[in-house]
Design a protein around this motif. Structure first.
Motif, mmCIF file in Angstrom:
data_model
loop_
_atom_site.group_PDB
_atom_site.id
_atom_site.type_symbol
_atom_site.label_atom_id
_atom_site.label_comp_id
_atom_site.label_asym_id
_atom_site.label_seq_id
_atom_site.Cartn_x
_atom_site.Cartn_y
_atom_site.Cartn_z
ATOM 1 N N VAL A 197 -13.683 -0.825 -0.109
ATOM 2 C CA VAL A 197 -12.296 -0.909 -0.560
ATOM 3 C C VAL A 197 -12.118 -0.057 -1.810
ATOM 4 N N ASN A 198 -13.058 -0.209 -2.707
ATOM 5 C CA ASN A 198 -12.986 0.522 -3.974
ATOM 6 C C ASN A 198 -13.039 2.037 -3.752
ATOM 7 N N LEU A 220 -9.722 3.323 -2.880
ATOM 8 C CA LEU A 220 -8.898 3.263 -4.090
ATOM 9 C C LEU A 220 -9.215 4.422 -5.034
ATOM 10 N N GLU A 221 -10.507 4.666 -5.241
ATOM 11 C CA GLU A 221 -10.921 5.739 -6.160
ATOM 12 C C GLU A 221 -10.421 7.097 -5.669
ATOM 13 N N HIS A 268 -7.916 7.674 -3.821
ATOM 14 C CA HIS A 268 -6.470 7.742 -3.953
ATOM 15 C C HIS A 268 -6.052 7.971 -5.409
ATOM 16 N N ILE A 269 -6.757 7.331 -6.320
ATOM 17 C CA ILE A 269 -6.486 7.530 -7.747
ATOM 18 C C ILE A 269 -6.699 8.999 -8.122
ATOM 19 N N CYS A 302 0.832 -1.211 0.000
ATOM 20 C CA CYS A 302 0.000 0.000 0.000
ATOM 21 C C CYS A 302 0.860 1.253 0.000
ATOM 22 N N CYS A 362 -16.835 -4.825 -0.902
ATOM 23 C CA CYS A 362 -15.816 -4.491 -1.887
ATOM 24 C C CYS A 362 -15.914 -3.005 -2.247
ATOM 25 N N LEU A 367 -7.919 -0.149 5.204
ATOM 26 C CA LEU A 367 -7.891 -1.370 4.391
ATOM 27 C C LEU A 367 -7.622 -2.598 5.260
ATOM 28 N N ARG A 424 -9.945 -5.964 5.721
ATOM 29 C CA ARG A 424 -9.434 -7.335 5.578
ATOM 30 C C ARG A 424 -9.942 -8.234 6.701
#
Lengths: 135, 135
Positions: free
Chosen positions: A80-81, A84-85, A87-88, A53, A77, A66, A70
DNA sequence: CTAAACCCTGTAGTCACTACAGGGTCAAGC
DNA sequence: GCTTGACCCTGTAGTGACTACAGGGTTTAG
């Protein structure tokens, strides 16, 4: 395994591992009779996850979330996504900023090469920027 | 002019201006009888220079060196250019890193969208990274 | 005359480590 | 048995560039 072994195996420093423990990213391992930390395979895996990470430049707070997902059988999900989004988007923004920056720096360099006598760079840097409304 | 006016005029906060003074980037202004900082046009220009450098993401140490060059009649344009070149290289490196990063993040996102049940993202993050020799 | 808006100093917090200082423990070689 | 060096421990302070108070003083508008 002792902390030095975990450090060389994971590619991060002993101090960083102790820091992760203080911050609650790694559970405290058992201690030997001489008070040395004694890690097992679970720690190796966990630390691998954290480092992965971090190599993606996520903040420790995100990594912690995260890690919680886990553990949590209820987690979706989508949660988690979401991390991620976000961070993107963050990385994309910084990328765009840096690209603008690079253009300006190259322009600045071009000035210096042309006007050596009066140092065009210092002159250009002296130009005032438009003042953006800042908080 | 008082610090609040300088702050709104330059687009940075009062605290930041006081911080620059402590760090030696802005010379201490004269004080009014009530101990308020009283800035003049020289300060406005200086702060503009500092903010312009900072907007190019230069570190304060580099800004300080550029300020010294501005003062120094002996300074060469090559000195200024050296700082600039270093900074350009630094930005280029970070840019390349972020681009690699972005690719990896997008790959990761693609996984999540496909394998919702077992959360491909968490699985992928769990894969150990190749350990680079770290200091 | 009072309340809001401004100013002051000094300290602590941010992030993710890194770098000591000052100690204890362990294994190998003499 | 003793020393040497490699390892480990805790706790604290430093990094960069600010930001955010706490706890006060001053000025200005109504």
């Amino acid at each position: 395994m002792k902390i030095g072994e975990l450090a060389t195996g994971s590619g991060c420093s002993i101090e960083t591992i102790r820091y992760y423990e203080r911050e609650g990213l790694l559970p405290p391992p058992v201690r030997t009779s001489s008070n040395y930390r004694d890690y097992d395979d679970g720690h190796v895996e966990l630390l691998g996850f954290v480092r992965h990470c971090r190599s993606l430049d996520m903040g420790l707070a995100d990594v912690q979330r995260l890690l919680a997902f886990r553990q949590d059988p209820q987690a979706h999900c989508a949660d988690v996504n979401g991390i991620l989004e976000q961070h993107i988007a963050h990385v994309a923004k910084r990328l765009a900023e840096l690209q603008t920056l690079q253009k300006q720096l190259l322009k600045l360099r071009a000035r210096c090469r042309k006007e050596v006598k009066a140092c065009g760079v210092l002159q250009a840097l002296n130009d005032r920027l438009p003042v953006h409304p800042s908080k």
